[in-house]
Design an enzyme around this catalytic site. Structure first.
Site, PDB file in Angstrom:
ATOM      1  N   ASN A   7       0.851  -1.186   0.000  1.00 45.67           N
ATOM      2  CA  ASN A   7       0.000   0.000   0.000  1.00 45.67           C
ATOM      3  C   ASN A   7       0.896   1.249   0.000  1.00 45.67           C
ATOM      4  O   ASN A   7       1.608   1.505   0.972  1.00 45.67           O
ATOM      5  CB  ASN A   7      -0.895  -0.049   1.247  1.00 45.67           C
ATOM      6  CG  ASN A   7      -1.894   1.061   1.235  1.00 45.67           C
ATOM      7  OD1 ASN A   7      -1.518   2.204   0.968  1.00 45.67           O
ATOM      8  ND2 ASN A   7      -3.136   0.758   1.506  1.00 45.67           N
ATOM      9  N   HIS A  10       0.932   5.878   1.799  1.00 43.75           N
ATOM     10  CA  HIS A  10       1.732   6.619   2.790  1.00 43.75           C
ATOM     11  C   HIS A  10       2.837   7.445   2.120  1.00 43.75           C
ATOM     12  O   HIS A  10       3.283   8.443   2.682  1.00 43.75           O
ATOM     13  CB  HIS A  10       2.313   5.648   3.819  1.00 43.75           C
ATOM     14  CG  HIS A  10       1.249   4.763   4.412  1.00 43.75           C
ATOM     15  ND1 HIS A  10       0.366   5.217   5.357  1.00 43.75           N
ATOM     16  CD2 HIS A  10       0.908   3.482   4.148  1.00 43.75           C
ATOM     17  CE1 HIS A  10      -0.478   4.233   5.657  1.00 43.75           C
ATOM     18  NE2 HIS A  10      -0.167   3.176   4.942  1.00 43.75           N
ATOM     19  N   HIS A  47      -5.281   3.718  -2.521  1.00 43.83           N
ATOM     20  CA  HIS A  47      -6.649   4.081  -2.140  1.00 43.83           C
ATOM     21  C   HIS A  47      -6.935   5.494  -2.636  1.00 43.83           C
ATOM     22  O   HIS A  47      -6.353   6.458  -2.151  1.00 43.83           O
ATOM     23  CB  HIS A  47      -6.752   4.010  -0.611  1.00 43.83           C
ATOM     24  CG  HIS A  47      -8.125   4.236  -0.066  1.00 43.83           C
ATOM     25  ND1 HIS A  47      -8.410   4.124   1.281  1.00 43.83           N
ATOM     26  CD2 HIS A  47      -9.300   4.569  -0.655  1.00 43.83           C
ATOM     27  CE1 HIS A  47      -9.688   4.375   1.481  1.00 43.83           C
ATOM     28  NE2 HIS A  47     -10.255   4.669   0.323  1.00 43.83           N
ATOM     29  N   ARG A  49      -9.153   8.136  -2.261  1.00 42.42           N
ATOM     30  CA  ARG A  49     -10.232   8.518  -1.339  1.00 42.42           C
ATOM     31  C   ARG A  49     -11.058   9.645  -1.939  1.00 42.42           C
ATOM     32  O   ARG A  49     -10.569  10.428  -2.747  1.00 42.42           O
ATOM     33  CB  ARG A  49      -9.644   8.979  -0.007  1.00 42.42           C
ATOM     34  CG  ARG A  49      -9.003   7.861   0.798  1.00 42.42           C
ATOM     35  CD  ARG A  49      -8.525   8.390   2.138  1.00 42.42           C
ATOM     36  NE  ARG A  49      -9.623   8.542   3.063  1.00 42.42           N
ATOM     37  CZ  ARG A  49      -9.874   7.737   4.099  1.00 42.42           C
ATOM     38  NH1 ARG A  49      -9.070   6.735   4.352  1.00 42.42           N
ATOM     39  NH2 ARG A  49     -10.897   7.942   4.865  1.00 42.42           N
ATOM     40  N   ARG A  53      -7.014  12.847  -0.187  1.00 44.10           N
ATOM     41  CA  ARG A  53      -6.050  13.371   0.788  1.00 44.10           C
ATOM     42  C   ARG A  53      -4.623  12.885   0.552  1.00 44.10           C
ATOM     43  O   ARG A  53      -3.687  13.496   1.019  1.00 44.10           O
ATOM     44  CB  ARG A  53      -6.486  13.018   2.216  1.00 44.10           C
ATOM     45  CG  ARG A  53      -6.334  11.572   2.563  1.00 44.10           C
ATOM     46  CD  ARG A  53      -6.531  11.341   4.034  1.00 44.10           C
ATOM     47  NE  ARG A  53      -7.912  11.531   4.428  1.00 44.10           N
ATOM     48  CZ  ARG A  53      -8.464  10.906   5.461  1.00 44.10           C
ATOM     49  NH1 ARG A  53      -7.739  10.084   6.181  1.00 44.10           N
ATOM     50  NH2 ARG A  53      -9.720  11.095   5.777  1.00 44.10           N
ATOM     51  N   GLU A  74      -8.068   0.471  -3.931  1.00 42.65           N
ATOM     52  CA  GLU A  74      -8.945   0.518  -2.750  1.00 42.65           C
ATOM     53  C   GLU A  74      -9.939   1.635  -2.979  1.00 42.65           C
ATOM     54  O   GLU A  74      -9.547   2.750  -3.370  1.00 42.65           O
ATOM     55  CB  GLU A  74      -8.118   0.866  -1.512  1.00 42.65           C
ATOM     56  CG  GLU A  74      -7.813  -0.305  -0.643  1.00 42.65           C
ATOM     57  CD  GLU A  74      -7.152   0.150   0.642  1.00 42.65           C
ATOM     58  OE1 GLU A  74      -7.654   1.091   1.280  1.00 42.65           O
ATOM     59  OE2 GLU A  74      -6.120  -0.428   0.981  1.00 42.65           O
ATOM     60  N   THR A 105      -8.330   3.781   7.246  1.00 43.11           N
ATOM     61  CA  THR A 105      -9.567   2.994   7.221  1.00 43.11           C
ATOM     62  C   THR A 105      -9.725   2.270   8.558  1.00 43.11           C
ATOM     63  O   THR A 105      -8.949   1.378   8.875  1.00 43.11           O
ATOM     64  CB  THR A 105      -9.520   1.966   6.061  1.00 43.11           C
ATOM     65  OG1 THR A 105      -9.069   2.636   4.897  1.00 43.11           O
ATOM     66  CG2 THR A 105     -10.871   1.363   5.823  1.00 43.11           C
ATOM     67  N   GLU A 155     -10.831  -9.296   2.341  1.00 42.93           N
ATOM     68  CA  GLU A 155      -9.589  -8.940   3.034  1.00 42.93           C
ATOM     69  C   GLU A 155      -9.954  -8.813   4.501  1.00 42.93           C
ATOM     70  O   GLU A 155     -10.765  -7.952   4.877  1.00 42.93           O
ATOM     71  CB  GLU A 155      -8.997  -7.631   2.504  1.00 42.93           C
ATOM     72  CG  GLU A 155      -7.703  -7.269   3.246  1.00 42.93           C
ATOM     73  CD  GLU A 155      -6.954  -6.107   2.611  1.00 42.93           C
ATOM     74  OE1 GLU A 155      -6.984  -5.960   1.375  1.00 42.93           O
ATOM     75  OE2 GLU A 155      -6.336  -5.343   3.380  1.00 42.93           O
ATOM     76  N   HIS A 196      -3.772  -4.479   7.429  1.00 44.65           N
ATOM     77  CA  HIS A 196      -3.907  -3.337   8.341  1.00 44.65           C
ATOM     78  C   HIS A 196      -3.090  -3.553   9.610  1.00 44.65           C
ATOM     79  O   HIS A 196      -3.325  -4.500  10.351  1.00 44.65           O
ATOM     80  CB  HIS A 196      -5.365  -3.040   8.732  1.00 44.65           C
ATOM     81  CG  HIS A 196      -5.594  -1.565   8.904  1.00 44.65           C
ATOM     82  ND1 HIS A 196      -5.158  -0.887  10.009  1.00 44.65           N
ATOM     83  CD2 HIS A 196      -6.165  -0.649   8.091  1.00 44.65           C
ATOM     84  CE1 HIS A 196      -5.467   0.388   9.868  1.00 44.65           C
ATOM     85  NE2 HIS A 196      -6.078   0.567   8.717  1.00 44.65           N
TER      86      HIS A 196
HETATM   87  N1  PXP Z   1      -5.679  -2.931   3.651  1.00 50.92           N
HETATM   88  C1  PXP Z   1      -6.604  -1.938   3.660  1.00 50.92           C
HETATM   89  C2  PXP Z   1      -7.959  -2.238   3.127  1.00 50.92           C
HETATM   90  C3  PXP Z   1      -6.287  -0.658   4.138  1.00 50.92           C
HETATM   91  O1  PXP Z   1      -7.209   0.317   4.136  1.00 50.92           O
HETATM   92  C4  PXP Z   1      -4.977  -0.412   4.592  1.00 50.92           C
HETATM   93  C5  PXP Z   1      -4.604   0.954   5.104  1.00 50.92           C
HETATM   94  O2  PXP Z   1      -4.520   1.887   4.122  1.00 50.92           O
HETATM   95  C6  PXP Z   1      -4.048  -1.460   4.535  1.00 50.92           C
HETATM   96  C7  PXP Z   1      -4.430  -2.713   4.085  1.00 50.92           C
HETATM   97  C8  PXP Z   1      -2.620  -1.271   4.963  1.00 50.92           C
HETATM   98  O3  PXP Z   1      -2.582  -0.959   6.308  1.00 50.92           O
HETATM   99  P1  PXP Z   1      -1.209  -0.447   6.950  1.00 50.92           P
HETATM  100  O4  PXP Z   1      -0.872   0.820   6.264  1.00 50.92           O
HETATM  101  O5  PXP Z   1      -1.533  -0.307   8.384  1.00 50.92           O
HETATM  102  O6  PXP Z   1      -0.189  -1.518   6.670  1.00 50.92           O
END
Ligand code: PXP
Length: 245
Positions: A7, A10, A47, A49, A53, A74, A105, A155, A196
Site C-alpha cells: 500500500n 503513505h 486508495h 479517497r 487526501r 482501494e 480505514t 480482506e 492493516h
Molecule cells: N488494507 C486496507 C484495506 C487498508 O485500508 C490499509 C490501510 O490503508 C491497509 C491494508 C494497509 O494498512 P497499513 O498501512 O496499516 O499496513
C-alpha cells in the site's frame, strides 16, 4: 506462496504534507511502486479517497500505466469511484468503508447492511474483468454476506489484532477470530487476503491464520524504508513471509 501487496498511500501522504495543491512534488508514489515491484512485491495497492487526501487522480492513472504486477484499487462503493474504476480497469478493487474524519480505514465494511448495492458493484466489476475484494472484520455474518455478493476475495481487517498484539495476551483473542474467519471464508469458496497494522513483528504470529493468499501492508514498510530504504524494507518483509505455510 503468500503474496505481498504494498500500500503506497503513505508515500503520497508524505508528498501531500508539503506539496498539497501543486502539480509536482516528492516523494512519488509511482516511483515507489516501481521500486516495490523491482524488489519483488506481487502487487501495488492505492486508495483513491473521496477527499483525495493522499493518492490523486493523476497518481492512479500513472500507476495504471507503470504497474506490471497487479494494481489493487482501494475504493468506497460510491457512484463516482465505481465509474472511475470501470474506466481505470485495475486487476482488482478492494471495497472499503470511508469516513472523512478517520486517519486511516478504521473499521470493516458492513456487508450485511449494504449487500444489495455491493452485489451490484461486484457484478459491474466482474463483467469488466475486474476482481473484487471486500475489506471486512472477521465476523461470521459479514463473511456469509460477502460470499453472497459474488466477490472473489475478502480482506480480513487485522487492525484489532495488531493493536492487541502490543498487550499482554499478544492479540490471541483477535487471532482466534481471524483463524475462524479465514476457515469460514475458505469453506464458502472465498479467497482470503489480510491487512492493516501488519509489521515484521506481528506477522509471524498472524501466520497461524490458514488459507491466506495475500497481505496488504503499507505503513510499517514505508516507515522502515526511512531507515533502510524501500528496496531493503520490501525484501526484508518478503523474507519474513517466506515462512508462511
Ligand atoms: N488494507 C486496507 C484495506 C487498508 O485500508 C490499509 C490501510 O490503508 C491497509 C491494508 C494497509 O494498512 P497499513 O498501512 O496499516 O499496513
Amino acid at each position: 506462496m503468500l503474496k505481498l501487496g504494498i500500500n503506497i498511500d503513505h508515500v503520497a501522504t508524505l508528498r501531500e504534507a508539503r506539496y498539497r495543491g501543486r502539480t509536482c512534488g516528492e516523494p512519488s508514489p509511482v516511483t515507489a511502486a516501481q521500486v516495490c515491484e523491482a524488489a519483488g512485491a506481487h502487487g501495488i495497492t492505492a486508495h483513491l479517497r473521496e477527499d483525495r487526501r493522499h493518492i490523486l487522480d493523476r497518481d492512479i492513472w500513472a500507476l495504471r500505466q507503470v504497474v506490471k504486477t497487479r494494481l489493487n484499487l482501494e475504493m468506497a462503493n460510491t457512484p463516482e469511484i465505481v465509474a472511475l474504476a470501470l474506466k481505470l480497469k485495475p486487476e482488482i478493487v478492494c471495497i472499503v468503508p470511508e469516513r472523512r474524519q478517520e486517519v486511516t480505514t478504521e473499521g470493516g465494511l458492513d456487508v450485511v447492511a449494504a449487500e444489495k448495492s455491493l452485489a451490484e458493484t461486484c457484478k459491474k466489476m466482474n463483467d469488466a474483468g475486474i476482481e473484487v475484494s471486500l475489506f471486512i472484520a472477521p465476523d461470521e455474518a459479514q463473511i456469509d454476506a460477502s460470499a453472497r455478493t459474488g466477490s472473489q476475495f475478502i480482506e480480513l481487517h487485522t487492525g484489532r489484532f495488531a493493536e492487541h498484539f502490543q498487550g499482554p495476551e499478544k492479540g490471541e483473542v483477535e487471532l482466534q477470530r481471524l483463524i475462524a474467519g479465514a476457515k469460514q471464508a475458505h469453506a464458502l469458496g472465498l479467497q482470503v487476503n489480510a491487512g492493516h497494522g501488519l509489521n515484521c513483528e506481528n506477522l509471524t504470529t498472524l501466520f497461524r491464520v490458514p488459507h491466506l493468499v495475500e497481505l496488504n501492508i503499507g505503513h510499517s514498510l514505508i516507515s522502515r524504508a526511512v531507515f533502510s530504504g524501500l528496496e531493503n524494507a520490501v525484501k526484508e518483509m518478503l523474507a519474513v513471509m517466506d515462512d508462511y505455510r
